[in-house]
Design a protein around this motif. Structure first.
Motif, mmCIF file in Angstrom:
data_model
loop_
_atom_site.group_PDB
_atom_site.id
_atom_site.type_symbol
_atom_site.label_atom_id
_atom_site.label_comp_id
_atom_site.label_asym_id
_atom_site.label_seq_id
_atom_site.Cartn_x
_atom_site.Cartn_y
_atom_site.Cartn_z
ATOM 1 N N ALA A 1 0.829 -1.207 0.000
ATOM 2 C CA ALA A 1 0.000 0.000 0.000
ATOM 3 C C ALA A 1 0.865 1.259 0.000
ATOM 4 O O ALA A 1 1.926 1.305 0.629
ATOM 5 C CB ALA A 1 -0.924 0.006 1.210
ATOM 6 N N ASP A 2 0.393 2.279 -0.705
ATOM 7 C CA ASP A 2 1.082 3.572 -0.713
ATOM 8 C C ASP A 2 0.610 4.457 0.438
ATOM 9 O O ASP A 2 1.376 5.284 0.941
ATOM 10 C CB ASP A 2 0.828 4.289 -2.044
ATOM 11 C CG ASP A 2 1.386 3.516 -3.221
ATOM 12 O OD1 ASP A 2 2.618 3.496 -3.378
ATOM 13 O OD2 ASP A 2 0.587 2.918 -3.978
ATOM 14 N N TYR A 3 -0.657 4.297 0.817
ATOM 15 C CA TYR A 3 -1.227 5.082 1.907
ATOM 16 C C TYR A 3 -2.122 4.193 2.767
ATOM 17 O O TYR A 3 -2.815 3.318 2.251
ATOM 18 C CB TYR A 3 -2.088 6.239 1.373
ATOM 19 C CG TYR A 3 -1.342 7.304 0.613
ATOM 20 C CD1 TYR A 3 -0.734 8.369 1.274
ATOM 21 C CD2 TYR A 3 -1.270 7.253 -0.783
ATOM 22 C CE1 TYR A 3 -0.061 9.362 0.569
ATOM 23 C CE2 TYR A 3 -0.601 8.240 -1.489
ATOM 24 C CZ TYR A 3 0.006 9.288 -0.812
ATOM 25 O OH TYR A 3 0.674 10.265 -1.513
ATOM 26 N N ILE A 4 -2.118 4.473 4.070
ATOM 27 C CA ILE A 4 -3.079 3.855 4.983
ATOM 28 C C ILE A 4 -3.705 4.980 5.787
ATOM 29 O O ILE A 4 -3.020 5.696 6.527
ATOM 30 C CB ILE A 4 -2.423 2.834 5.924
ATOM 31 C CG1 ILE A 4 -1.746 1.715 5.120
ATOM 32 C CG2 ILE A 4 -3.470 2.231 6.870
ATOM 33 C CD1 ILE A 4 -1.080 0.648 5.964
ATOM 34 N N THR A 5 -5.016 5.147 5.640
ATOM 35 C CA THR A 5 -5.709 6.219 6.351
ATOM 36 C C THR A 5 -6.377 5.681 7.614
ATOM 37 O O THR A 5 -6.802 4.524 7.658
ATOM 38 C CB THR A 5 -6.789 6.880 5.465
ATOM 39 O OG1 THR A 5 -7.951 6.034 5.415
ATOM 40 C CG2 THR A 5 -6.278 7.120 4.054
ATOM 41 N N PRO A 6 -6.475 6.512 8.663
ATOM 42 C CA PRO A 6 -7.136 6.098 9.908
ATOM 43 C C PRO A 6 -8.654 6.186 9.793
ATOM 44 O O PRO A 6 -9.262 7.190 10.123
ATOM 45 C CB PRO A 6 -6.590 7.091 10.941
ATOM 46 C CG PRO A 6 -6.282 8.323 10.151
ATOM 47 C CD PRO A 6 -5.880 7.855 8.784
ATOM 48 N N ASP A 7 -9.262 5.123 9.319
ATOM 49 C CA ASP A 7 -10.716 5.080 9.116
ATOM 50 C C ASP A 7 -11.362 4.472 10.352
ATOM 51 O O ASP A 7 -11.480 3.257 10.473
ATOM 52 C CB ASP A 7 -11.039 4.247 7.872
ATOM 53 C CG ASP A 7 -12.524 4.208 7.574
ATOM 54 O OD1 ASP A 7 -13.287 4.893 8.269
ATOM 55 O OD2 ASP A 7 -12.921 3.487 6.645
ATOM 56 N N GLY A 8 -11.777 5.303 11.270
ATOM 57 C CA GLY A 8 -12.385 4.799 12.495
ATOM 58 C C GLY A 8 -11.842 5.543 13.696
ATOM 59 O O GLY A 8 -10.618 5.709 13.824
ATOM 60 N N ILE A 9 -12.729 5.990 14.566
ATOM 61 C CA ILE A 9 -12.291 6.730 15.745
ATOM 62 C C ILE A 9 -11.459 5.850 16.662
ATOM 63 O O ILE A 9 -10.603 6.346 17.412
ATOM 64 C CB ILE A 9 -13.507 7.319 16.506
ATOM 65 C CG1 ILE A 9 -13.047 8.366 17.530
ATOM 66 C CG2 ILE A 9 -14.338 6.219 17.161
ATOM 67 C CD1 ILE A 9 -12.339 9.554 16.928
ATOM 68 N N GLY A 10 -11.639 4.525 16.576
ATOM 69 C CA GLY A 10 -10.837 3.620 17.386
ATOM 70 C C GLY A 10 -9.358 3.728 17.076
ATOM 71 O O GLY A 10 -8.514 3.615 17.975
ATOM 72 N N ILE A 11 -9.029 3.953 15.819
ATOM 73 C CA ILE A 11 -7.626 4.113 15.417
ATOM 74 C C ILE A 11 -7.066 5.412 16.002
ATOM 75 O O ILE A 11 -5.942 5.450 16.515
ATOM 76 C CB ILE A 11 -7.504 4.117 13.882
ATOM 77 C CG1 ILE A 11 -7.955 2.775 13.294
ATOM 78 C CG2 ILE A 11 -6.056 4.429 13.466
ATOM 79 C CD1 ILE A 11 -7.153 1.578 13.738
ATOM 80 N N LEU B 1 -2.544 10.910 15.937
ATOM 81 C CA LEU B 1 -2.788 11.185 14.523
ATOM 82 C C LEU B 1 -3.488 12.531 14.406
ATOM 83 O O LEU B 1 -4.169 12.984 15.319
ATOM 84 C CB LEU B 1 -3.665 10.086 13.914
ATOM 85 C CG LEU B 1 -2.998 8.737 13.688
ATOM 86 C CD1 LEU B 1 -4.045 7.625 13.666
ATOM 87 C CD2 LEU B 1 -2.223 8.745 12.368
ATOM 88 N N GLN B 2 -3.345 13.183 13.241
ATOM 89 C CA GLN B 2 -3.946 14.505 13.061
ATOM 90 C C GLN B 2 -5.472 14.447 13.151
ATOM 91 O O GLN B 2 -6.089 15.262 13.818
ATOM 92 C CB GLN B 2 -3.529 15.104 11.713
ATOM 93 C CG GLN B 2 -2.071 15.497 11.654
ATOM 94 C CD GLN B 2 -1.758 16.326 10.426
ATOM 95 O OE1 GLN B 2 -2.473 17.260 10.086
ATOM 96 N NE2 GLN B 2 -0.682 15.970 9.743
ATOM 97 N N GLU B 3 -6.072 13.465 12.460
ATOM 98 C CA GLU B 3 -7.531 13.362 12.491
ATOM 99 C C GLU B 3 -7.978 12.048 11.859
ATOM 100 O O GLU B 3 -7.213 11.382 11.166
ATOM 101 C CB GLU B 3 -8.181 14.537 11.753
ATOM 102 C CG GLU B 3 -7.865 14.625 10.268
ATOM 103 C CD GLU B 3 -8.595 15.775 9.589
ATOM 104 O OE1 GLU B 3 -9.782 15.974 9.861
ATOM 105 O OE2 GLU B 3 -7.960 16.467 8.762
ATOM 106 N N ARG B 4 -9.209 11.717 12.102
ATOM 107 C CA ARG B 4 -9.833 10.568 11.448
ATOM 108 C C ARG B 4 -10.099 10.922 9.984
ATOM 109 O O ARG B 4 -10.594 12.012 9.680
ATOM 110 C CB ARG B 4 -11.143 10.237 12.161
ATOM 111 C CG ARG B 4 -11.931 9.102 11.537
ATOM 112 C CD ARG B 4 -13.315 9.026 12.165
ATOM 113 N NE ARG B 4 -14.109 7.947 11.602
ATOM 114 C CZ ARG B 4 -15.425 7.879 11.672
ATOM 115 N NH1 ARG B 4 -16.102 8.844 12.272
ATOM 116 N NH2 ARG B 4 -16.075 6.875 11.143
ATOM 117 N N VAL B 5 -9.772 10.010 9.092
ATOM 118 C CA VAL B 5 -10.003 10.223 7.658
ATOM 119 C C VAL B 5 -10.745 8.998 7.142
ATOM 120 O O VAL B 5 -10.146 7.943 6.924
ATOM 121 C CB VAL B 5 -8.679 10.432 6.893
ATOM 122 C CG1 VAL B 5 -8.953 10.641 5.411
ATOM 123 C CG2 VAL B 5 -7.903 11.614 7.472
ATOM 124 N N THR B 6 -12.050 9.118 6.957
ATOM 125 C CA THR B 6 -12.847 7.944 6.617
ATOM 126 C C THR B 6 -12.783 7.610 5.134
ATOM 127 O O THR B 6 -12.657 8.493 4.284
ATOM 128 C CB THR B 6 -14.320 8.131 7.009
ATOM 129 O OG1 THR B 6 -14.936 9.049 6.095
ATOM 130 C CG2 THR B 6 -14.462 8.656 8.417
#
Length: 243
Positions: A60-70, A81-86
């Motif tokens: 993977a080139d990018y992994i975004t934090p999808d979920g407030i649990g992350i 992390l800066q913010e949740r990115v769904t």
């Protein structure tokens, strides 16, 4: 920190705006780009499947934090992390970009009636999109054959809603073949996009209780939710080990 490690998975520490800017740049350059939108379920699955972990951290080139649990886990570990990115927000934004730019889009996943509803919505509300393929997730072909079918359509964007790890396995194949497209796994986003599943109202989202809203509106998800307590326990253990 540009990368935040949570239970072995390296998340990109970027804001939604930063992801947008980088994605636009890569689309403009026709760079092969594989994006994973990872929640606690995906992290736990990767911890039980070394091959899946390899896809996440090496393919993977990018992994975004999808979920407030992350996001909460990153805070617990002292590396916020800066913010949740769904994934859904990225997906709908990219669909708007595709419509504005007349991009070629390939969609794969979900039930036949859902993908059909997605096609209808694209034709109705995203008329600038060149929809070069729309395939439901109930296929029998090997992923290598499906990847070849996708490549032949020469898409600019590929969205896979096959569930994990299948969607990431497919996109990893396309990435290895250097398909010049931005490719992203979007889980259940097609269902929400088509209106088959209702997304949590803003109140629930802002309260970081979207997961609970999904549970009470779809109680059959309870078995999937059992992974969340285990995720929290593992993060706490990881926090102790860091001290």
């Amino acid at each position: 920190m540009s990368k935040i490690n949570i239970l072995g998975v390296d998340f990109d520490n970027k804001s939604f705006k930063q992801f947008q800017n980088e994605f636009i740049g890569r689309i403009n350059m026709h760079q092969s780009t594989f994006t994973v939108t990872a929640n606690p379920e995906i992290v736990m699955a990767a911890n039980e499947n070394p091959e899946f972990m390899k896809i996440l951290n090496y393919d993977a080139d990018y992994i975004t934090p999808d979920g407030i649990g992350i996001v909460k886990a990153a805070q617990m570990l002292g590396t916020p992390l800066q913010e949740r990115v769904t994934g859904y927000d990225l997906f709908t934004w990219l669909m708007r970009v595709a419509s504005e730019r007349n991009l070629r889009v390939y969609l794969i996943g979900a039930k036949p009636q859902v993908i059909h509803a997605v096609q209808e919505k694209v034709a109705r509300e995203y008329s600038g999109i060149q929809l070069v393929g729309a395939k439901d997730g109930y296929f029998n072909e090997d992923l290598e054959i499906v990847a070849y079918q996708i490549e032949r359509t020469e898409p600019d964007l590929v969205f896979a809603a096959l569930g994990s790890p299948k969607q990431e396995q497919l996109l990893a194949l396309l990435r290895k073949n250097l398909l010049p497209a931005l490719m992203m796994g979007v889980g259940g986003s097609f269902d929400v996009f088509a209106g088959a599943v209702k997304r949590a109202p803003l109140f629930w989202q802002n309260a970081h209780l979207e997961w609970f809203y999904r549970l009470i509106t779809n109680p059959t998800r309870w078995k999937r939710m059992l992974v969340l307590p285990k995720f929290v326990v593992n993060v706490r253990e990881a926090k102790k080990e860091k001290k």
